[in-house]
Write a protein that holds these residues in place. Structure first.
Motif, PDB file in Angstrom:
ATOM      1  N   MET A 223       0.852  -1.179  -0.190  1.00 26.94           N
ATOM      2  CA  MET A 223       0.015   0.027  -0.145  1.00 26.94           C
ATOM      3  C   MET A 223       0.967   1.211  -0.126  1.00 26.94           C
ATOM      4  SD  MET A 223      -3.104  -1.153   0.004  1.00 26.94           S
ATOM      5  CE  MET A 223      -4.149   0.306   0.387  1.00 26.94           C
ATOM      6  N   TYR A 224       1.920   1.391   0.752  1.00 24.62           N
ATOM      7  CA  TYR A 224       2.720   2.638   0.795  1.00 24.62           C
ATOM      8  C   TYR A 224       3.576   2.739  -0.292  1.00 24.62           C
ATOM      9  CZ  TYR A 224       0.572   2.885   5.545  1.00 24.62           C
ATOM     10  OH  TYR A 224      -0.235   2.939   6.703  1.00 24.62           O
ATOM     11  N   LYS A 225       3.526   3.988  -0.849  1.00 23.22           N
ATOM     12  CA  LYS A 225       4.592   4.437  -1.829  1.00 23.22           C
ATOM     13  C   LYS A 225       5.130   5.744  -1.216  1.00 23.22           C
ATOM     14  CE  LYS A 225       3.477   0.898  -3.907  1.00 23.22           C
ATOM     15  NZ  LYS A 225       4.006  -0.196  -3.551  1.00 23.22           N
ATOM     16  N   ALA A 226       4.982   5.902  -0.003  1.00 21.80           N
ATOM     17  CA  ALA A 226       5.645   6.836   0.828  1.00 21.80           C
ATOM     18  C   ALA A 226       6.056   6.329   1.930  1.00 21.80           C
ATOM     19  CB  ALA A 226       4.934   8.066   0.859  1.00 21.80           C
ATOM     20  N   GLU A 227       6.755   6.692   2.877  1.00 20.39           N
ATOM     21  CA  GLU A 227       7.030   6.138   4.060  1.00 20.39           C
ATOM     22  C   GLU A 227       5.734   5.667   5.049  1.00 20.39           C
ATOM     23  OE1 GLU A 227      10.386   6.133   7.086  1.00 20.39           O
ATOM     24  OE2 GLU A 227       9.288   8.033   7.676  1.00 20.39           O
ATOM     25  N   ASP A 228       5.710   4.494   5.686  1.00 19.05           N
ATOM     26  CA  ASP A 228       4.726   4.085   6.368  1.00 19.05           C
ATOM     27  C   ASP A 228       4.750   4.978   7.622  1.00 19.05           C
ATOM     28  OD1 ASP A 228       3.308   2.569   8.166  1.00 19.05           O
ATOM     29  OD2 ASP A 228       3.868   0.383   7.563  1.00 19.05           O
ATOM     30  N   PRO A 229       3.769   5.651   8.128  1.00 17.40           N
ATOM     31  CA  PRO A 229       3.556   6.334   9.236  1.00 17.40           C
ATOM     32  C   PRO A 229       3.598   5.912  10.452  1.00 17.40           C
ATOM     33  CG  PRO A 229       1.457   5.870   8.511  1.00 17.40           C
ATOM     34  CD  PRO A 229       2.158   5.414   7.329  1.00 17.40           C
ATOM     35  N   ARG A 230       3.493   4.528  10.541  1.00 14.18           N
ATOM     36  CA  ARG A 230       3.928   3.757  11.775  1.00 14.18           C
ATOM     37  C   ARG A 230       5.311   3.358  11.826  1.00 14.18           C
ATOM     38  NH1 ARG A 230       0.391  -1.306  10.220  1.00 14.18           N
ATOM     39  NH2 ARG A 230       1.688  -0.785   8.267  1.00 14.18           N
ATOM     40  N   ALA A 231       6.109   3.322  10.765  1.00 12.14           N
ATOM     41  CA  ALA A 231       7.481   3.211  10.798  1.00 12.14           C
ATOM     42  C   ALA A 231       8.347   4.467  11.246  1.00 12.14           C
ATOM     43  CB  ALA A 231       7.942   2.898   9.444  1.00 12.14           C
ATOM     44  N   GLU A 232       7.846   5.781  10.988  1.00 13.29           N
ATOM     45  CA  GLU A 232       8.164   6.956  11.403  1.00 13.29           C
ATOM     46  C   GLU A 232       7.992   6.951  13.026  1.00 13.29           C
ATOM     47  OE1 GLU A 232       6.035   9.864   9.537  1.00 13.29           O
ATOM     48  OE2 GLU A 232       6.919  11.401  10.814  1.00 13.29           O
ATOM     49  N   ILE A 233       6.855   6.567  13.441  1.00  9.09           N
ATOM     50  CA  ILE A 233       6.517   6.785  14.804  1.00  9.09           C
ATOM     51  C   ILE A 233       7.703   5.916  15.666  1.00  9.09           C
ATOM     52  CG2 ILE A 233       4.850   6.765  16.706  1.00  9.09           C
ATOM     53  CD1 ILE A 233       2.590   7.435  14.621  1.00  9.09           C
ATOM     54  N   LEU A 234       7.409   4.825  15.110  1.00 11.05           N
ATOM     55  CA  LEU A 234       8.279   3.641  16.031  1.00 11.05           C
ATOM     56  C   LEU A 234       9.818   3.933  15.953  1.00 11.05           C
ATOM     57  CD1 LEU A 234       6.532   0.379  14.735  1.00 11.05           C
ATOM     58  CD2 LEU A 234       6.352   1.346  17.109  1.00 11.05           C
ATOM     59  N   ARG A 235       9.993   4.510  14.762  1.00 11.95           N
ATOM     60  CA  ARG A 235      11.710   4.903  14.681  1.00 11.95           C
ATOM     61  C   ARG A 235      11.875   5.956  15.852  1.00 11.95           C
ATOM     62  NH1 ARG A 235      11.873   7.389  10.262  1.00 11.95           N
ATOM     63  NH2 ARG A 235      12.262   5.805   8.683  1.00 11.95           N
ATOM     64  N   GLU A 236      11.131   6.557  16.050  1.00 13.19           N
ATOM     65  CA  GLU A 236      11.293   7.683  16.984  1.00 13.19           C
ATOM     66  C   GLU A 236      11.228   7.251  18.433  1.00 13.19           C
ATOM     67  OE1 GLU A 236      12.871  10.558  16.336  1.00 13.19           O
ATOM     68  OE2 GLU A 236      12.725   9.748  14.382  1.00 13.19           O
ATOM     69  N   LEU A 237      10.264   6.245  18.571  1.00 12.52           N
ATOM     70  CA  LEU A 237      10.336   5.659  19.765  1.00 12.52           C
ATOM     71  C   LEU A 237      11.446   4.881  20.136  1.00 12.52           C
ATOM     72  CD1 LEU A 237       7.875   5.237  22.009  1.00 12.52           C
ATOM     73  CD2 LEU A 237       7.229   3.131  20.711  1.00 12.52           C
ATOM     74  N   ALA A 238      11.832   4.138  19.257  1.00 12.46           N
ATOM     75  CA  ALA A 238      13.117   3.437  19.245  1.00 12.46           C
ATOM     76  C   ALA A 238      14.423   4.128  19.777  1.00 12.46           C
ATOM     77  CB  ALA A 238      13.365   2.644  18.141  1.00 12.46           C
ATOM     78  N   ARG A 239      14.523   5.412  19.157  1.00  9.76           N
ATOM     79  CA  ARG A 239      15.303   6.139  19.487  1.00  9.76           C
ATOM     80  C   ARG A 239      15.446   6.692  20.976  1.00  9.76           C
ATOM     81  NH1 ARG A 239      17.816   9.559  15.694  1.00  9.76           N
ATOM     82  NH2 ARG A 239      16.019   9.568  14.242  1.00  9.76           N
TER      83      ARG A 239
ATOM     84  N   ASN B 160       8.955  -0.510   6.338  1.00 10.14           N
ATOM     85  CA  ASN B 160       8.031  -0.813   6.648  1.00 10.14           C
ATOM     86  C   ASN B 160       7.459  -0.761   8.284  1.00 10.14           C
ATOM     87  OD1 ASN B 160       8.084  -3.633   7.630  1.00 10.14           O
ATOM     88  ND2 ASN B 160       8.053  -4.382   5.495  1.00 10.14           N
ATOM     89  N   VAL B 161       6.357  -1.159   8.726  1.00 14.42           N
ATOM     90  CA  VAL B 161       6.153  -1.035  10.098  1.00 14.42           C
ATOM     91  C   VAL B 161       6.960  -2.042  10.994  1.00 14.42           C
ATOM     92  CG1 VAL B 161       4.312  -2.839  10.122  1.00 14.42           C
ATOM     93  CG2 VAL B 161       4.209  -1.174  12.008  1.00 14.42           C
ATOM     94  N   GLU B 162       7.148  -3.063  10.264  1.00 18.20           N
ATOM     95  CA  GLU B 162       8.294  -4.415  10.962  1.00 18.20           C
ATOM     96  C   GLU B 162       9.444  -3.927  11.132  1.00 18.20           C
ATOM     97  OE1 GLU B 162       6.148  -6.298  12.237  1.00 18.20           O
ATOM     98  OE2 GLU B 162       5.001  -7.400  10.664  1.00 18.20           O
ATOM     99  N   PHE B 163      10.182  -3.100  10.576  1.00 17.95           N
ATOM    100  CA  PHE B 163      11.623  -2.854  11.064  1.00 17.95           C
ATOM    101  C   PHE B 163      11.752  -2.278  12.496  1.00 17.95           C
ATOM    102  CE2 PHE B 163      15.697  -0.872  10.839  1.00 17.95           C
ATOM    103  CZ  PHE B 163      16.463  -1.907  10.309  1.00 17.95           C
ATOM    104  N   TYR B 164      11.112  -1.241  12.506  1.00 15.33           N
ATOM    105  CA  TYR B 164      11.287  -0.698  14.090  1.00 15.33           C
ATOM    106  C   TYR B 164      10.531  -1.470  15.011  1.00 15.33           C
ATOM    107  CZ  TYR B 164      14.723   2.525  12.426  1.00 15.33           C
ATOM    108  OH  TYR B 164      15.980   3.021  11.917  1.00 15.33           O
ATOM    109  N   SER B 165       9.325  -2.054  14.624  1.00 14.85           N
ATOM    110  CA  SER B 165       8.560  -2.910  15.485  1.00 14.85           C
ATOM    111  C   SER B 165       9.576  -3.935  16.247  1.00 14.85           C
ATOM    112  CB  SER B 165       7.458  -3.743  14.704  1.00 14.85           C
ATOM    113  OG  SER B 165       6.638  -3.011  14.413  1.00 14.85           O
ATOM    114  N   ALA B 166      10.377  -4.434  15.450  1.00 12.34           N
ATOM    115  CA  ALA B 166      11.389  -5.456  15.879  1.00 12.34           C
ATOM    116  C   ALA B 166      12.433  -4.925  17.055  1.00 12.34           C
ATOM    117  CB  ALA B 166      12.316  -6.042  14.573  1.00 12.34           C
ATOM    118  N   VAL B 167      12.862  -3.694  16.752  1.00 17.46           N
ATOM    119  CA  VAL B 167      13.640  -3.053  17.769  1.00 17.46           C
ATOM    120  C   VAL B 167      12.871  -2.759  19.087  1.00 17.46           C
ATOM    121  CG1 VAL B 167      15.249  -1.113  18.215  1.00 17.46           C
ATOM    122  CG2 VAL B 167      15.079  -2.001  15.874  1.00 17.46           C
ATOM    123  N   ILE B 168      11.536  -2.276  18.849  1.00 16.91           N
ATOM    124  CA  ILE B 168      10.934  -1.924  20.058  1.00 16.91           C
ATOM    125  C   ILE B 168      10.490  -3.284  20.919  1.00 16.91           C
ATOM    126  CG2 ILE B 168       8.606  -1.352  20.842  1.00 16.91           C
ATOM    127  CD1 ILE B 168      10.363   1.087  19.980  1.00 16.91           C
TER     128      ILE B 168
END
Ligand code: ACO
Length: 372
Positions: A257-273, A307-315
């Motif tokens: 579906m996403y042809k731009a950044e998945d918004p969930r990935a963006e939120i999870l990246r900041e949370l992981a940071r 996608n959402v799964e990348f930083y989900s894994a880190v979290i």
């Protein structure tokens, strides 16, 4: 013969939903009209459950009532608890959960799914997972605590220790972000099954079967494995080029579906940071950057993003979950979406029965076995 065959059903609209909206070109996700960023910042998982099940965000009294109902519904029947202890210890927790949900439905009369059953099953999924996880590690089952919310209680039952506020917050945001996502493969499976007027347990068992595939919810454990194998940021480029040469996909990247950044990935990246071990975050961040560079280099036309799964894994790693619990923890969240979709399907049901284009042999005669 012409046909409308679309491989992977891409772009086909096969249901209507008032639950979540994925606007992939813009990288936007909303739940019943609310932006996911706002919900992740301001809501709890229980508020999201209420929103999906009841259509609106709850008042304080409605939220307290829902929390009480979920806490009361955590009691799993003894025969299913026993089964959780008897499953092979080496079973994948996703398979264990699928089996236990199916077992919950065994012996019950065929009943149309309703909200109280949806709540009960949502409340019991973390208990089933914790029961299996404790048993496979030789630890005593820790009963749920009625004074803890869905997120904290899940972490508490798994480890026997009270989670820190940071762990609860991180998992709460994760559970909010994963609660629903349009007609993804497992939700679609749930709706197809529901459309036959079968019971809720059958719908969820089927959905969980679809969820664990590596192209869907099975990706995050493979993300952590990939990061671990890469080991250092200097190694990322060479490792990924070798993976491409073996025609492997990079887990945690790309989305139908996403042809731009998945918004969930963006939120999870900041949370992981904020939450993750800084060394792990630094490595993951560099692996992500390298992956995006190489994916854009090798598939410039595809617009592949994290996608959402990348930083989900880190979290999920950061809150202390073992790798094989990542996918079933996704299910802890998605139970809300599945059940809301099943109820929505049944509110205006027609059995889902698409067609297939026949591409086999033309009509022919059956020869006697001696003449074949
Ligand atoms: N790594 C390498 N190449 C990729 C990736 C990736 N992660 N994603 C897509 N591509 C390539 C494909 O190889 C394909 O190229 P080709 O036609 O030359 O073979 C092209 O991009 C298009 O890929 P499709 O599979 O057609 O894209 P689709 O939209 O069907 O797939 C999917 C989306 C399955 C998520 C895909 O991007 C993928 O396999 N990603 C890796 C697995 C993953 O992260 N899954 C979790 C998804 S999120 C979720 O389900 C919750």
């Amino acid at each position: 013969m012409s046909s409308n065959f679309v491989k992977g059903l891409e772009g086909l609209v096969v249901a209507q939903t008032a639950l979540s909206r994925v606007e992939g070109q813009m990288g936007r996700l909303t739940y019943r009209g609310y932006a996911i960023h706002d919900l992740a910042r301001q809501a709890t998982f229980e508020e999201i459950a209420y929103l999906f099940w009841q259509g609106e965000l709850p008042t304080r009294a409605q939220l307290d009532d829902l929390k009480m109902q979920l806490a009361h519904a955590r009691m799993v029947p003894p025969n299913v608890m026993q089964l959780a202890r008897q499953l092979p210890k080496e079973a994948d927790p996703s398979d264990a959960l699928r089996t236990l949900v199916s077992a919950l439905g065994a012996g019950k009369p065929l009943q149309k799914p309703d909200l109280s059953e949806a709540m009960m099953l949502t409340a019991q999924v973390p208990v089933l997972l914790a029961a299996f996880h404790r048993a496979r590690t030789g630890a005593e089952f820790i009963p749920p605590r009625g004074d803890l919310d869905h997120t904290a209680n899940y972490l508490y039952m798994l480890s026997g220790e009270m989670p820190t506020p940071a762990q609860s917050k991180a998992l709460n945001v994760y559970l909010i972000l994963l609660a629903d996502h349009g007609l993804n493969a497992s939700t679609f499976a749930a709706r197809v099954i529901a459309s036959t007027l079968t019971d809720l347990y059958a719908c969820i068992t089927g959905a969980l079967g679809a969820l664990k595939g590596p192209l869907h919810g099975g990706a995050p454990s493979r993300v952590i494995e990939m990061i671990e194998k890469i080991g250092t940021k200097e190694n990322a480029d060479a490792w990924m080029r070798e993976a491409f040469a073996r025609k492997e996909r990079l887990m945690g990247f790309g989305h139908r579906m996403y042809k731009a950044e998945d918004p969930r990935a963006e939120i999870l990246r900041e949370l992981a940071r904020e939450t993750a071990d800084p060394a792990l975050f630094d490595l993951a961040f560099n692996v992500e950057a390298t992956a995006l560079r190489l994916l854009h280099e090798s598939k410039p036309a595809e617009r592949i993003y994290t996608n959402v799964e990348f930083y989900s894994a880190v979290i999920l790693h950061s809150v202390g979950l073992p790798k094989d619990m990542f996918t079933p923890t996704f299910a802890v969240s998605r139970m809300v979406g599945y059940t809301a979709h099943i109820l929505e399907q049944l509110a205006d049901n027609r059995i889902m029965r698409p067609d297939a284009e026949y591409i086999g042999p033309a009509p022919r005669v059956v020869k006697k076995i001696e003449d074949r």
